[in-house]
Design a protein around this motif. Structure first.
Motif, PDB file in Angstrom:
ATOM      1  N   THR A  22       0.818  -1.213   0.000  1.00 12.68           N
ATOM      2  CA  THR A  22       0.000   0.000   0.000  1.00 12.68           C
ATOM      3  C   THR A  22       0.848   1.258   0.000  1.00 12.68           C
ATOM      4  O   THR A  22       0.337   2.342  -0.280  1.00 12.68           O
ATOM      5  CB  THR A  22      -0.938   0.034   1.221  1.00 12.68           C
ATOM      6  N   ASP A  23       2.132   1.129   0.332  1.00 12.74           N
ATOM      7  CA  ASP A  23       2.993   2.306   0.460  1.00 12.74           C
ATOM      8  C   ASP A  23       3.928   2.516  -0.721  1.00 12.74           C
ATOM      9  O   ASP A  23       4.228   3.641  -1.089  1.00 12.74           O
ATOM     10  CB  ASP A  23       3.863   2.189   1.720  1.00 12.74           C
ATOM     11  N   PRO A  26       3.664  -0.368  -7.231  1.00 16.18           N
ATOM     12  CA  PRO A  26       2.577  -1.343  -7.368  1.00 16.18           C
ATOM     13  C   PRO A  26       3.044  -2.784  -7.441  1.00 16.18           C
ATOM     14  O   PRO A  26       2.272  -3.698  -7.141  1.00 16.18           O
ATOM     15  CB  PRO A  26       1.881  -0.919  -8.666  1.00 16.18           C
ATOM     16  N   ARG A  67       1.989  -8.235  -6.947  1.00 17.74           N
ATOM     17  CA  ARG A  67       1.152  -7.050  -6.757  1.00 17.74           C
ATOM     18  C   ARG A  67      -0.070  -7.469  -5.961  1.00 17.74           C
ATOM     19  O   ARG A  67      -0.338  -8.661  -5.775  1.00 17.74           O
ATOM     20  CB  ARG A  67       0.717  -6.466  -8.115  1.00 17.74           C
ATOM     21  N   SER A 107      -9.748  11.566   5.908  1.00 16.19           N
ATOM     22  CA  SER A 107      -8.667  10.611   6.137  1.00 16.19           C
ATOM     23  C   SER A 107      -8.916   9.845   7.422  1.00 16.19           C
ATOM     24  O   SER A 107      -9.514  10.378   8.361  1.00 16.19           O
ATOM     25  CB  SER A 107      -7.312  11.321   6.263  1.00 16.19           C
ATOM     26  N   VAL A 115      -4.716   7.187   5.844  1.00 14.57           N
ATOM     27  CA  VAL A 115      -5.136   6.931   4.465  1.00 14.57           C
ATOM     28  C   VAL A 115      -6.343   7.802   4.148  1.00 14.57           C
ATOM     29  O   VAL A 115      -7.173   8.075   5.019  1.00 14.57           O
ATOM     30  CB  VAL A 115      -5.478   5.443   4.220  1.00 14.57           C
ATOM     31  N   GLU A 131      -5.076  10.211  -3.716  1.00 16.41           N
ATOM     32  CA  GLU A 131      -5.075   8.766  -3.938  1.00 16.41           C
ATOM     33  C   GLU A 131      -5.686   8.070  -2.728  1.00 16.41           C
ATOM     34  O   GLU A 131      -5.124   8.108  -1.628  1.00 16.41           O
ATOM     35  CB  GLU A 131      -3.644   8.268  -4.174  1.00 16.41           C
ATOM     36  N   GLY A 133      -6.756   5.195  -0.188  1.00 19.69           N
ATOM     37  CA  GLY A 133      -6.239   3.918   0.282  1.00 19.69           C
ATOM     38  C   GLY A 133      -4.744   3.819   0.444  1.00 19.69           C
ATOM     39  O   GLY A 133      -4.253   2.843   1.008  1.00 19.69           O
ATOM     40  N   LYS A 134      -3.991   4.802  -0.016  1.00 23.04           N
ATOM     41  CA  LYS A 134      -2.528   4.760   0.134  1.00 23.04           C
ATOM     42  C   LYS A 134      -2.152   5.354   1.480  1.00 23.04           C
ATOM     43  O   LYS A 134      -2.667   6.402   1.880  1.00 23.04           O
ATOM     44  CB  LYS A 134      -1.837   5.532  -0.985  1.00 23.04           C
ATOM     45  N   ARG A 135      -1.235   4.699   2.172  1.00 21.19           N
ATOM     46  CA  ARG A 135      -0.823   5.180   3.490  1.00 21.19           C
ATOM     47  C   ARG A 135       0.198   6.293   3.343  1.00 21.19           C
ATOM     48  O   ARG A 135       1.174   6.169   2.621  1.00 21.19           O
ATOM     49  CB  ARG A 135      -0.255   4.021   4.307  1.00 21.19           C
ATOM     50  N   PHE A 136      -0.039   7.399   4.057  1.00 24.92           N
ATOM     51  CA  PHE A 136       0.876   8.544   4.082  1.00 24.92           C
ATOM     52  C   PHE A 136       1.359   8.781   5.507  1.00 24.92           C
ATOM     53  O   PHE A 136       0.631   8.521   6.470  1.00 24.92           O
ATOM     54  CB  PHE A 136       0.187   9.802   3.561  1.00 24.92           C
TER      55      PHE A 136
END
Length: 265
Positions: A22-23, A26, A67, A107, A115, A131, A133-136
């Motif tokens: 997720t980070d 892909p 992936r 978030s 996310v 984006e 679902g992407k972890r920040f």
């Protein structure tokens, strides 16, 4: 990671492998995963094989890389659909977007960061999107910083003592400066950023609370040239009101705040 009683260590390794997808890029190979998580290739290979057999991970024999698979997508879709935070926030996101014409996001705080759960994209010809679902990380950008500001002191200490990655030249990475900023965020009730997570973006965000503490953040974001100090000053009170309404729906309690004055940081 040492194996502990009840298979906890093995379970954590499997979770770490999944979260890595997720980070990062892909697709990942065994060597990349092993290097990122400091695990042996044999352990990583066994985990990936197990996840592949359940369609959580898919393998490409041509590139020899992995992936996320269809089962992971199904889990993510179900998680978004059933999220109490997303359901509570969504009507208010659309309402605020219609007032401000900029993109409004929600978030969620997750292990190791946050996310985006959803967004209502702005109405300008040039606008921002995020984006999902992407972890920040929590130290970069207004949404992350306002969540971090309301975490337990021990959690703040752990994050600030670790590696604070610079996502852009404007990402704050000095622990002492971050501590001072987190204190200001708690006092005034919102966070602002200019090019911290994404170089050409600006944003302002307010934390959202559930029954047991901070659960996420609602933010307004747009091109950096439009998210001026004047925009932040005008937007912060409306955003605080929106966050408090979401918090009330979740059964949480927002902390007391000082009077709001806008200033990008």
């Amino acid at each position: 990671m040492a194996e502990s009683s009840g298979g906890t260590g093995a379970t954590e390794r499997v979770a770490d492998v999944l979260l890595l997808f997720t980070d990062g890029p892909p697709t990942l190979g065994v060597s990349q995963v092993a290097r990122e998580l400091d695990l042996s290739k044999a352990v990583v290979h066994r985990i990936l094989q197990s996840l592949t057999s359940r369609n959580l991970i898919a393998y490409d024999p041509e590139t020899r890389e992995y992936r996320l698979g269809p089962a992971a997508a199904a889990l993510g879709s179900r998680a978004l659909r059933d999220s109490d935070l997303r359901a509570a926030a969504l009507p208010f996101l659309a309402e605020l977007r219609d007032k401000l014409h900029e993109t409004v996001t929600i978030s969620a705080k997750v292990h190791g960061g946050r996310v985006y759960l959803d967004q209502v994209v702005g109405t300008h010809e040039i606008t921002m999107s995020v984006e999902l679902g992407k972890r920040f990380p929590l130290h970069a950008g207004s949404s992350g910083k306002c969540v971090l500001a309301h975490c337990d002191p021990d959690e703040i200490d752990r994050l600030l003592s670790g590696d604070l990655l610079a996502l852009t030249p404007n990402t704050p990475t000095d622990p002492d400066e971050l501590r001072a900023e987190l204190a200001r965020i708690r006092e005034r009730g919102y966070a602002a950023s200019a090019g911290e997570r994404q170089g050409d973006a600006g944003s302002v965000a307010v934390a959202v609370f559930g029954p047991v503490g901070v659960v996420g953040a609602v933010s307004v974001c747009g091109p950096r040239f439009r998210v001026t100090e004047e925009f932040v000053a005008a937007t912060a009170p409306q955003l605080i009101e929106t966050a408090d309404r979401i918090t009330a729906r979740l059964g949480g309690t927002a902390p007391a705040r000082a009077a709001t004055t806008g200033r990008t940081t």
